[in-house]
Scaffold this motif. Structure first.
Motif, PDB file in Angstrom:
ATOM      1  N   LEU A 189       0.816  -1.219   0.000  1.00 43.14           N
ATOM      2  CA  LEU A 189       0.000   0.000   0.000  1.00 43.14           C
ATOM      3  C   LEU A 189       0.847   1.266   0.000  1.00 43.14           C
ATOM      4  O   LEU A 189       0.370   2.342  -0.335  1.00 43.14           O
ATOM      5  CB  LEU A 189      -0.889   0.038   1.253  1.00 43.14           C
ATOM      6  CG  LEU A 189      -1.952  -1.038   1.403  1.00 43.14           C
ATOM      7  CD1 LEU A 189      -2.585  -0.956   2.789  1.00 43.14           C
ATOM      8  CD2 LEU A 189      -3.007  -0.852   0.320  1.00 43.14           C
ATOM      9  N   VAL A 190       2.117   1.126   0.409  1.00 42.29           N
ATOM     10  CA  VAL A 190       2.962   2.312   0.592  1.00 42.29           C
ATOM     11  C   VAL A 190       3.687   2.636  -0.712  1.00 42.29           C
ATOM     12  O   VAL A 190       4.513   1.859  -1.188  1.00 42.29           O
ATOM     13  CB  VAL A 190       3.974   2.089   1.739  1.00 42.29           C
ATOM     14  CG1 VAL A 190       4.932   3.267   1.861  1.00 42.29           C
ATOM     15  CG2 VAL A 190       3.228   1.874   3.054  1.00 42.29           C
ATOM     16  N   SER A 191       3.371   3.807  -1.295  1.00 43.60           N
ATOM     17  CA  SER A 191       4.067   4.223  -2.517  1.00 43.60           C
ATOM     18  C   SER A 191       5.306   5.036  -2.185  1.00 43.60           C
ATOM     19  O   SER A 191       6.291   5.013  -2.920  1.00 43.60           O
ATOM     20  CB  SER A 191       3.127   5.032  -3.415  1.00 43.60           C
ATOM     21  OG  SER A 191       2.620   6.154  -2.714  1.00 43.60           O
ATOM     22  N   SER A 192       5.268   5.786  -1.070  1.00 40.70           N
ATOM     23  CA  SER A 192       6.478   6.490  -0.632  1.00 40.70           C
ATOM     24  C   SER A 192       6.446   6.670   0.871  1.00 40.70           C
ATOM     25  O   SER A 192       5.377   6.791   1.479  1.00 40.70           O
ATOM     26  CB  SER A 192       6.607   7.845  -1.329  1.00 40.70           C
ATOM     27  OG  SER A 192       5.621   8.735  -0.844  1.00 40.70           O
ATOM     28  N   LEU A 193       7.652   6.677   1.456  1.00 42.36           N
ATOM     29  CA  LEU A 193       7.781   6.846   2.910  1.00 42.36           C
ATOM     30  C   LEU A 193       8.796   7.950   3.179  1.00 42.36           C
ATOM     31  O   LEU A 193       9.956   7.852   2.791  1.00 42.36           O
ATOM     32  CB  LEU A 193       8.235   5.541   3.567  1.00 42.36           C
ATOM     33  CG  LEU A 193       8.547   5.626   5.070  1.00 42.36           C
ATOM     34  CD1 LEU A 193       7.315   6.031   5.871  1.00 42.36           C
ATOM     35  CD2 LEU A 193       9.096   4.294   5.586  1.00 42.36           C
ATOM     36  N   LEU A 194       8.292   9.004   3.835  1.00 41.23           N
ATOM     37  CA  LEU A 194       9.126  10.131   4.225  1.00 41.23           C
ATOM     38  C   LEU A 194       9.279  10.053   5.740  1.00 41.23           C
ATOM     39  O   LEU A 194       8.290   9.796   6.437  1.00 41.23           O
ATOM     40  CB  LEU A 194       8.393  11.412   3.816  1.00 41.23           C
ATOM     41  CG  LEU A 194       9.074  12.765   3.939  1.00 41.23           C
ATOM     42  CD1 LEU A 194      10.304  12.810   3.033  1.00 41.23           C
ATOM     43  CD2 LEU A 194       8.089  13.863   3.537  1.00 41.23           C
ATOM     44  N   VAL A 195      10.496  10.257   6.247  1.00 40.97           N
ATOM     45  CA  VAL A 195      10.703  10.181   7.692  1.00 40.97           C
ATOM     46  C   VAL A 195      11.365  11.468   8.172  1.00 40.97           C
ATOM     47  O   VAL A 195      12.314  11.959   7.556  1.00 40.97           O
ATOM     48  CB  VAL A 195      11.578   8.966   8.077  1.00 40.97           C
ATOM     49  CG1 VAL A 195      11.657   8.821   9.590  1.00 40.97           C
ATOM     50  CG2 VAL A 195      11.008   7.679   7.462  1.00 40.97           C
ATOM     51  N   ALA A 196      10.828  12.016   9.253  1.00 40.52           N
ATOM     52  CA  ALA A 196      11.401  13.245   9.798  1.00 40.52           C
ATOM     53  C   ALA A 196      11.631  13.088  11.299  1.00 40.52           C
ATOM     54  O   ALA A 196      10.696  12.734  12.000  1.00 40.52           O
ATOM     55  CB  ALA A 196      10.443  14.424   9.550  1.00 40.52           C
ATOM     56  N   PRO A 197      12.812  13.322  11.860  1.00 40.18           N
ATOM     57  CA  PRO A 197      14.028  13.616  11.087  1.00 40.18           C
ATOM     58  C   PRO A 197      14.749  12.348  10.619  1.00 40.18           C
ATOM     59  O   PRO A 197      15.647  12.454   9.800  1.00 40.18           O
ATOM     60  CB  PRO A 197      14.895  14.353  12.108  1.00 40.18           C
ATOM     61  CG  PRO A 197      14.522  13.739  13.422  1.00 40.18           C
ATOM     62  CD  PRO A 197      13.050  13.393  13.308  1.00 40.18           C
ATOM     63  N   GLY A 198      14.337  11.168  11.127  1.00 42.95           N
ATOM     64  CA  GLY A 198      15.011   9.928  10.736  1.00 42.95           C
ATOM     65  C   GLY A 198      16.392   9.823  11.354  1.00 42.95           C
ATOM     66  O   GLY A 198      16.728  10.552  12.297  1.00 42.95           O
ATOM     67  N   ASN A 199      17.193   8.891  10.823  1.00 44.29           N
ATOM     68  CA  ASN A 199      18.587   8.702  11.273  1.00 44.29           C
ATOM     69  C   ASN A 199      19.327   7.963  10.154  1.00 44.29           C
ATOM     70  O   ASN A 199      18.702   7.594   9.152  1.00 44.29           O
ATOM     71  CB  ASN A 199      18.619   7.956  12.625  1.00 44.29           C
ATOM     72  CG  ASN A 199      18.052   6.537  12.544  1.00 44.29           C
ATOM     73  OD1 ASN A 199      18.294   5.809  11.581  1.00 44.29           O
ATOM     74  ND2 ASN A 199      17.302   6.137  13.561  1.00 44.29           N
TER      75      ASN A 199
END
Ligand code: AMP
Ligand code: GLY
Length: 413
Positions: A24-34
């Motif tokens: 289902l996931v077309s894109s994954l953005l992570v903030a701030p991530g590592n």
């Protein structure tokens, strides 16, 4: 679906890893991530406790679902702002997050909902609490609102408890104090993914809060976890859902708070049955790392259904066997972690995963940037097998002064 995940710890690395497996996931953005997350998803810098900044990013990037990892953005009202603007979000409003931020509020909810918890008395004056503590004898002293177990003293005598009350009273905001019945039994974590009224339960897990093997030394955010906590039967887990999660969600809803996110119950399995020690309004860290390895479901679909209030209550599919996660901490953690040391990583084997938390790239090298640095996880046919593999993996990850517990899961039957 376009997803935005907030946070940058081991919990978020594990969530990102699991979410990326969803069709289902077309894109994954992570903030701030590592740096670990950056290897599997796009990371962007963001002030994640600023509701307007999070909303602006979600709008600019056409985000369909925001998943909030840590409690700070929840307390700051990030979920409220997103929901008000029509963005689906997994994570409760600030009103719901109070169940984690205030022990007094959590107790009030439990009492009203009939949730089994330790007997307690609430004081708004530390001196009065100290006076009363003398007649309780062995008792637990808790400061309201102080996080990470730091405001909790398990006192073996009335005098020790009174001393703890006086010490807490000297701190800012240390006047609101709970005296609580001293309970005994194994501790475990049970987490529910909630859509406001319905919920599904993740496998029971067990954290290890003390810094040194044998449960010695000061409290930490968590030095390792395993799942499933196999001393709890499926029937007992189901009963915790019915006696803890269901009435808590109903009581919150009655007060106008529709809780769409993770409800985490820290429990003690006492001789008289399970008792809730604390609630968190988010998933646990490091518990999530092992729970994601065990979960045999589409996480993105579950979190979307929670966010939309469309969850189907049912038992979740779990992978066979067990997972163990060993936290590798920086020298001096938890008191004064030493940062900036170069980390030597290794390749993960089958059913092994290394999740990043306090790491940072400095040119081409990876260095420590936080107290809890990595979680070395492994799955196996049993807790014992998973433990042996996770501990061996942790042993191959090195930097100056790093330490970890070799006994994560050792008490599992
Ligand atoms: P809390 O921040 O409330 O989770 O408390 C931190 C730790 O203190 C828990 O993980 C327990 O080990 C211990 N603790 C808290 N409440 C009690 C209690 N009522 N009886 C015994 N131990 C407790
Ligand atoms: N591992 C305990 C917590 O996340 O609060």
């Amino acid at each position: 679906m376009k997803l935005l995940l907030l946070g940058g710890g081991g919990r978020e690395h594990a969530l990102a890893w699991k979410l990326q497996q969803s069709p289902l996931v077309s894109s994954l953005l992570v903030a701030p991530g590592n740096p670990g997350i950056a290897a599997i998803a796009e990371c962007v810098p963001l002030e994640i406790t600023n509701p307007a900044a999070v909303l602006a990013l979600a709008k600019a990037r056409g985000i369909d679902l925001v998943v909030v990892g840590p409690e700070a953005p929840l307390v700051a009202g990030v979920a409220d702002a997103l929901r008000a603007a029509g963005v689906d979000v997994f994570g409760p409003d600030a009103a719901g997050a109070r169940i984690e931020g205030s022990k007094a509020f959590a107790k009030e909810i439990m009492l009203a909902a009939g949730v089994p918890t330790a007997r307690y008395e609430l004081f708004t004056d530390a001196a009065a609490a100290a006076q009363r503590a003398l007649s309780w004898g062995p008792v637990v002293v808790k400061a309201d609102g102080l996080a990470a177990g730091k405001g909790v003293v398990v006192a073996s005598s009335g005098e020790e408890a009174a001393e703890a009350c006086r010490a807490l009273g000297a701190l800012p905001a240390g006047q609101t104090i709970l005296l609580e019945e001293l309970l005994t039994g194994p501790e475990l974590s049970v987490m529910a993914l909630c859509d406001g009224s319905r919920f599904v339960l993740l496998a029971p897990s067990q954290d290890h809060k003390r810094v040194f093997a044998g449960d010695l030394g000061p409290n930490t955010g968590g030095m390792g976890a395993y799942a499933p906590a196999n001393f709890l039967s499926d029937a007992q887990l189901e009963a915790i859902g019915q006696s803890v999660m269901a009435p808590t969600l109903a009581e919150l809803e009655r007060r106008g708070c529709v809780f769409r996110g993770a409800l985490y119950a820290g429990l003690m399995l006492t001789p008289a049955g399970p008792r809730v020690l604390e609630f968190n309004a988010r998933l646990g860290d490091p518990e999530t790392q092992v729970l994601m390895m065990q979960l045999d479901e589409d996480l993105a679909a579950l979190l979307r259904d929670c966010a939309r209030g469309e969850l189907t209550a049912r038992p979740l599919r779990q992978k066979p066997g067990a997972s163990v996660g060993v936290v590798l901490a920086a020298e001096g953690y938890p008191d004064a972690p030493k940062l900036g040391d170069a980390i030597t990583l290794v390749e993960e084997g089958a059913d092994e995963l290394i999740f990043h938390a306090g790491t940072r790239r400095e040119g081409s090298i990876l260095v420590t940037s936080g107290g809890r640095v990595l979680t070395a996880c492994a799955r196996g046919a049993s807790v014992a097998e998973a433990k042996a593999r996770a501990v061996a993996l942790a042993g191959r990850l090195t930097w100056r002064g790093r330490h970890f517990r070799e006994d994560i899961g050792a008490k599992a039957p």
